[in-house]
Design a protein around this motif. Structure first.
Motif, PDB file in Angstrom:
ATOM      1  N   PHE A  17      42.052  12.056  15.184  1.00 58.03           N
ATOM      2  CA  PHE A  17      41.373  13.153  16.133  1.00 58.03           C
ATOM      3  C   PHE A  17      40.070  12.561  16.454  1.00 58.03           C
ATOM      4  O   PHE A  17      39.829  12.619  17.642  1.00 58.03           O
ATOM      5  CB  PHE A  17      41.356  14.519  15.778  1.00 58.03           C
ATOM      6  N   SER A  22      43.074   9.945  23.634  1.00 59.51           N
ATOM      7  CA  SER A  22      44.123  10.877  23.912  1.00 59.51           C
ATOM      8  C   SER A  22      44.661  10.854  25.333  1.00 59.51           C
ATOM      9  O   SER A  22      44.158  10.140  26.302  1.00 59.51           O
ATOM     10  CB  SER A  22      43.491  12.211  23.657  1.00 59.51           C
ATOM     11  N   TYR A  31      47.561  11.852  20.442  1.00 62.47           N
ATOM     12  CA  TYR A  31      46.152  11.083  20.111  1.00 62.47           C
ATOM     13  C   TYR A  31      46.407   9.930  19.198  1.00 62.47           C
ATOM     14  O   TYR A  31      47.716   9.957  18.619  1.00 62.47           O
ATOM     15  CB  TYR A  31      45.209  12.000  19.133  1.00 62.47           C
ATOM     16  N   TYR A  32      45.945   8.786  19.730  1.00 64.32           N
ATOM     17  CA  TYR A  32      46.429   7.684  18.981  1.00 64.32           C
ATOM     18  C   TYR A  32      45.261   6.673  18.673  1.00 64.32           C
ATOM     19  O   TYR A  32      44.260   6.681  19.397  1.00 64.32           O
ATOM     20  CB  TYR A  32      47.240   6.762  20.057  1.00 64.32           C
TER      21      TYR A  32
END
Length: 113
Positions: A17, A22, A31-32
């Protein structure tokens, strides 16, 4: 999907996060975070109680996991991803959820295509 493909710890969720990027569509948010030191991608799922009761939430999670299992060969390996379901996903069937997951992965360039 094997348990090694899942993110479970709160610390790992918070890292994605805070440090990750995102993207969102009507049904889902992703989210990555890029991580060089892992052999395969990992996903974490979050479905709020606002989406529905436990049965509906679990069904949505099963749909998302199945979509990732089918797309496993096409997803880039070195990423952690968190998928958050929004309220409109409640009205979707499996094929719509899969299309939504594919759309997110395509737009974030996480597919090998």
């Amino acid at each position: 999907m094997k348990k090694s493909y899942r993110i479970k710890k709160d610390v790992e969720f918070q890292k994605v996060f805070k440090q990750g990027a995102s993207f969102a569509n009507r049904q889902l948010v992703i989210y990555y975070l890029h991580k060089n030191d892992q052999p395969h991608f990992r996903i974490g799922l979050s479905v709020s109680k606002k989406v529905g009761n436990a049965v509906e939430r679990n069904q949505i999670k099963r749909y998302i996991r199945q979509a990732f299992t089918e797309l496993q060969c096409e997803i880039k390996n070195e990423y952690d991803m968190i998928i958050i379901a929004r309220k409109p996903v409640k009205a979707c069937n499996y094929h719509e959820v899969r299309r939504s997951v594919e759309h997110l992965l395509f737009k974030t360039k996480l597919l090998n295509k």
